[in-house]
Design a protein around this motif. Structure first.
Motif, short mmCIF file in Angstrom:
data_model
loop_
_atom_site.label_atom_id
_atom_site.label_comp_id
_atom_site.label_asym_id
_atom_site.label_seq_id
_atom_site.Cartn_x
_atom_site.Cartn_y
_atom_site.Cartn_z
N TYR A 10 -4.10 -13.85 2.71
CA TYR A 10 -3.03 -13.17 2.99
C TYR A 10 -4.07 -12.45 1.81
N ARG A 11 -4.19 -13.84 0.86
CA ARG A 11 -4.56 -12.59 -0.89
C ARG A 11 -6.05 -10.75 -0.02
N SER A 12 -7.04 -12.48 0.78
CA SER A 12 -7.69 -11.14 0.81
C SER A 12 -7.67 -10.48 1.93
N ILE A 13 -6.20 -10.36 2.82
CA ILE A 13 -5.99 -8.74 3.37
C ILE A 13 -4.95 -7.81 2.62
N PHE A 14 -4.19 -8.58 1.14
CA PHE A 14 -3.44 -7.48 0.29
C PHE A 14 -4.33 -6.83 -0.77
N GLU A 15 -6.14 -7.27 -0.59
CA GLU A 15 -6.90 -7.03 -1.90
C GLU A 15 -7.79 -6.15 -1.20
N ASN A 16 -8.06 -6.40 -0.69
CA ASN A 16 -8.89 -5.69 1.08
C ASN A 16 -8.50 -4.80 2.41
N ALA A 17 -6.71 -4.40 2.17
CA ALA A 17 -7.05 -3.40 3.94
C ALA A 17 -7.51 -2.77 2.69
N ILE A 18 -6.93 -1.63 3.89
CA ILE A 18 -7.13 0.02 3.56
C ILE A 18 -5.83 0.81 3.47
N GLU A 19 -4.79 -0.02 4.26
CA GLU A 19 -3.10 0.14 4.05
C GLU A 19 -2.91 0.18 2.91
N GLY A 20 -2.03 0.83 2.50
CA GLY A 20 -1.21 -0.05 1.01
C GLY A 20 -0.62 -0.40 1.30
N ILE A 21 -0.15 -1.67 0.82
CA ILE A 21 0.99 -2.28 0.96
C ILE A 21 1.44 -2.70 -0.65
N TYR A 22 2.91 -2.82 -0.38
CA TYR A 22 3.67 -3.47 -2.21
C TYR A 22 5.09 -3.96 -2.06
N GLN A 23 5.68 -4.41 -2.85
CA GLN A 23 6.62 -5.24 -2.44
C GLN A 23 7.73 -4.49 -3.75
N SER A 24 8.68 -4.53 -3.16
CA SER A 24 9.93 -3.38 -4.24
C SER A 24 11.11 -4.17 -4.74
N THR A 25 11.71 -3.44 -4.64
CA THR A 25 12.94 -4.05 -5.04
C THR A 25 14.17 -2.76 -5.38
N PRO A 26 14.95 -2.05 -5.28
CA PRO A 26 15.75 -1.20 -5.07
C PRO A 26 16.06 -0.42 -6.44
N ASN A 27 16.11 -1.81 -7.43
CA ASN A 27 15.90 -1.19 -8.79
C ASN A 27 14.69 -1.57 -9.38
N ASP A 28 14.20 -2.32 -9.75
CA ASP A 28 12.95 -2.37 -10.59
C ASP A 28 11.89 -1.81 -10.50
N GLY A 29 11.01 -1.11 -9.70
CA GLY A 29 10.35 -0.77 -9.35
C GLY A 29 8.98 -1.35 -8.67
N TYR A 30 7.96 -1.35 -8.62
CA TYR A 30 7.15 -1.98 -7.70
C TYR A 30 6.85 -3.88 -8.50
N LEU A 31 6.93 -4.83 -7.23
CA LEU A 31 6.44 -5.93 -7.97
C LEU A 31 5.09 -6.03 -7.76
N ALA A 32 4.35 -5.80 -6.97
CA ALA A 32 3.23 -5.92 -6.57
C ALA A 32 2.92 -5.05 -5.12
N VAL A 33 1.08 -4.34 -5.80
CA VAL A 33 1.20 -3.39 -4.82
C VAL A 33 -0.93 -3.97 -4.58
N ASN A 34 -1.27 -3.31 -3.67
CA ASN A 34 -2.40 -3.82 -3.33
C ASN A 34 -3.52 -2.49 -4.00
N PRO A 35 -4.39 -3.07 -4.17
CA PRO A 35 -5.79 -1.44 -4.37
C PRO A 35 -5.79 -0.55 -3.78
N ALA A 36 -5.08 -0.57 -2.72
CA ALA A 36 -5.57 0.80 -1.77
C ALA A 36 -4.52 1.25 -1.77
N LEU A 37 -3.23 0.75 -2.06
CA LEU A 37 -2.20 2.01 -2.21
C LEU A 37 -2.48 2.35 -4.04
N ALA A 38 -2.11 1.33 -4.35
CA ALA A 38 -2.77 2.69 -5.81
C ALA A 38 -4.26 3.18 -5.82
#
Ligand SMILES: Nc1nc2c(ncn2[C@@H]2O[C@H](COP(=O)(O)O[C@H]3[C@@H](O)[C@H](n4cnc5c(=O)[nH]c(N)nc54)O[C@@H]3COP(=O)(O)O)[C@@H](O)[C@H]2O)c(=O)[nH]1
Length: 694
Positions: free
Chosen positions: A145-173
């Motif tokens: 999962y980590r490898s997919i998250f880190e190396n995906a071409i697509e952007g991947i994220y976890q966010s909350t309604p109020n607190d912005g992003y919890l995690a984003v992968n390098p592709a999204l950045a």
């Protein structure tokens, strides 16, 4: 201690049985062993066989194999060190390692124990291979999962309604223009306003999440870190804990700017004309619907103006399609410059444009716009280093007065446009009910004209050309008339433009050439003084490229000597496919045919062409002759043309002489040849022959 007996006194046999049952049911092996190099077993419970594959008696006192040997060779040192350290500290030990079972398979075990005395250990060993495998699988999944998250071409994220992003992968950045995920999480705190171009977009995202727990293909425009705007598409789901409380949103992001641009391009192509970039018929109809609805609601007028360029076909045929295309583009720009943003200029096809004027208060405002349109379109433009002017004819219909639907309004505007053409071009006409017949009239006219040659309805009239000083007839111009059983004697102005538009001018032109040559030869045979006969050549006859062969054939068929034929061409021919025209005219001249440049001074001549071109005569256009006595400029132009012609060793003839004053002024200005009503109108053959005989 594992093997100590219950403290309550009881029947020892019962206790032993209970203990036996307990040990037998344990999943694992209870043991007592010596703290020696073999881990010599003094006691092992029944679980020994299941755990190691060896029977108790095989292992007790190392009779067949020692427990040290069963311990995986790679783990032996670690096991010993851990146990010895615990013993030294007098603590319990707890250790995981591998054993090699009797069948050679390797299993993971978990051993917990303690030392009873300095030399004896007691403990419990349990097979944990399955748990270990599950842990490993979990770790592997985590790694993957980590490898997919880190190396995906697509952007991947976890966010909350109020607190912005919890995690984003390098592709999204990267997609959003940040140096790293950390930077993006730190900077992008207010997703609503910092990210989405439309600040309500995030609220819409959260609303959909609350409603469906997922969003799919959620397309938005977002700001990258540098302010650039891109299109993205999000797919996301809501992740909840076991109590149903929302933990975060988890989603993927795809950059779709290129796709969006491509879609927009395709949409544009489907609704716009490729050459001019103007809305096409499809979009025009759409806009017309909207405009009509608007007029209905607010009680104002919508105007539809159908515009056709005058003589465009001629420009296109004579100057080539590239110039024609350029003219259409220039016209498109000019039309747009006359209208408001809310109006529409559409290209209907060919040289036809439609103007849609919305929310018009009255006819007066439409008339003003149309006057501007006529003026703008008629401004000069340049092609092939020559300056041109083109005009347009416009037909106008009004919604709701002249029609209730787009089709009818356009049809009526088209009829009004034909009326404007009929009335002399370069004007606009509002639609009136009687105009409906115009289109059918044109079709009827065309059908009847097609029959004119086979039905022998065409005739030639002849207008003499004089030497102004001697009064001697030096030539004659053959001018066509149509003796129509339907409308009487029709002048060429009423049918030559239609013949040119439809190509009928080719057979008509050939008939004129044949007839003029045959009649001239007949006059000579009848003993009349020989004269040069002039025939008008349409640009289309020249553009076909076979005029030399045609003239050759006609002269041969009629027996007329080439020196008695003159071809009148208009100035535009010189600007048309220059080399081809030059070659054809040179050949005709070489045959002995004379060339005259008609309507000289009205438009297209370039002096450099004039010097090169094989021409014998310049015909001063009648517009200058008409005004020679009243307008100093016209007189100056006539003088200049006469002087230019004579300097180039050309004859100069003035056409359209109507008064003795004009004739005298022309003579004074050095023009020695002339033609016009003063001398004679174009007349039937018999009348001309009388003039020739005088
Ligand atoms: N391709 C062909 N075009 C032709 C042919 N026959 C005629 N035409 C062209 O049609 C236009 C109109 O011609 P027409 O009505 O015959 O008018 C000619 C003369 O009648 C007119 N004219 C002559 N003298 C005077 C005058 O003193 N005043 C006055 N107002 N009009 C006069 O001029 C026309 C001749 O023009 P031009 O050809 O420029 O010498 C016209 O453009 C014809 O060319 C044909 O067979 N083929």
């Amino acid at each position: 201690m594992l093997l100590s007996m219950p403290s309550t006194p009881a029947d020892p046999a019962l206790q032993a049985r209970m203990l036996g049952t307990l040990l037998a049911n344990l999943e694992g092996m209870v043991y007592r062993c010596r703290l020696d190099e073999h881990w010599t077993m003094e006691f092992v419970s029944e679980g020994c066989l299941a755990l190691t594959g060896y029977r108790e008696e095989d292992i007790l006192f190392n009779s067949r194999i020692s427990y040290d040997q069963i311990t995986h060779p790679d783990d032996r040192r670690h096991v010993r060190t851990t146990i010895l350290e615990a013993v030294a500290r007098n603590c319990r030990f707890d250790i995981e390692y591998r054993i090699v079972r009797a069948d050679g398979s390797i299993r993971w075990v978990w051993e917990r124990g303690t030392n009873i005395t300095r030399d004896v250990l007691e403990g419990f060993i349990q097979d944990i291979t399955e748990r270990k495998q599950a842990d490993e699988a979990l770790r592997e999944a985590e790694r993957r999962y980590r490898s997919i998250f880190e190396n995906a071409i697509e952007g991947i994220y976890q966010s909350t309604p109020n607190d912005g992003y919890l995690a984003v992968n390098p592709a999204l950045a990267r997609m959003y223009g940040y140096a790293s995920p950390q930077e993006m999480i730190a900077v992008l705190r207010d997703i609503d306003h910092q990210l989405y171009v439309d600040p309500h977009r995030r609220a819409e995202f959260v609303r959909l999440m609350e409603q469906d727990n997922v969003v799919t293909n959620f397309e938005s425009r977002i700001y990258r870190r540098n302010g650039e705007i891109i299109w993205i598409s999000e797919n996301a789901r809501a992740v909840h804990d076991s109590s149903g409380k929302l933990l975060f949103f988890e989603g993927t992001v795809e950059a779709i700017t290129e796709r969006k641009l491509h879609e927009a391009e395709i949409r544009f192509q489907a609704t716009h004309d490729a050459l001019t970039g103007l809305p096409n018929r499809t979009l025009l109809y759409d806009r017309m619907q909207q405009a009509m609805l608007h007029s209905q609601r607010y009680g104002n007028l919508t105007a539809i103006a159908f515009l056709d360029l005058d003589q465009f076909k001629f420009i296109n045929d004579s100057l080539g399609h590239q110039v024609g295309d350029e003219l259409l583009k220039i016209t498109a720009q000019r039309l747009k410059s006359c209208l408001r943003e809310s109006d529409t200029v559409a290209r209907q096809g060919g040289d036809e444009f439609v103007l849609l004027l919305t929310s018009q208060p009255n006819e007066e405002s439409i008339t003003q716009t149309m006057q501007r349109v006529l003026h703008e379109v008629a401004q000069p433009w340049t092609a092939n280093d020559l300056e041109f002017r083109i005009t347009c004819s416009v037909g106008i219909t009004l919604y709701p007065n002249d029609g209730r639907d787009a089709e009818t309004l356009l049809k009526h505007a088209d009829s009004a446009m034909y009326k404007a053409k009929e009335l002399g071009r370069n004007m606009f006409q509002y639609y009136s009910a009687e105009m409906n017949s115009t289109v059918t009239d044109r079709l009827e006219l065309l059908n009847r004209l097609r029959q004119a040659i086979p039905n022998d309805e065409l005739v030639l009239h002849y207008q003499p050309k004089l030497n102004l000083a001697s009064g001697e007839i030096i030539g004659v111009e053959a001018l066509i008339r149509w003796n129509s059983p339907h409308s009487g004697l029709v002048s060429p102005g009423a049918f030559i433009p239609l013949a040119e538009e439809t190509g009928l001018i080719i057979p008509i032109g050939e008939w004129v050439l044949q007839t003029a040559c045959r009649r001239n030869r007949a006059w000579q045979d009848a003993g009349y003084p020989p004269v040069v006969i002039s025939v008008n050549l349409s640009p289309r006859q020249l553009a076909r490229g076979d005029i030399v062969q045609q003239v050759e054939r006609v002269l041969a068929e009629t027996g007329l000597d080439a020196q008695w034929l003159e071809l009148e061409i208009t100035e535009s021919v010189m600007a048309t496919d220059v080399e081809k025209s030059f070659a054809m005219l040179t050949e005709l001249r070489a045959m002995g045919v004379r060339i005259s440049l008609d309507d000289f001074g009205t438009g297209y001549s370039s002096l450099s062409y004039l010097k090169r071109f094989p021409v014998d005569t310049l015909k001063i256009d009648q517009s200058f002759v008409r005004d020679i006595a009243i307008d100093g400029n016209s007189a100056a132009i006539v003088r200049a043309i006469v002087s230019l012609g004579h300097n180039l060793n050309l004859n100069v003839l003035a056409e359209g002489i109507e008064t003795a004053e004009q004739s005298a002024l022309l003579r004074q200005n050095g023009c020695n040849e002339g033609q016009g009503y003063l001398i004679s109108r174009p007349v039937p053959e018999q009348d001309f022959l009388k003039l020739l005989n005088r």
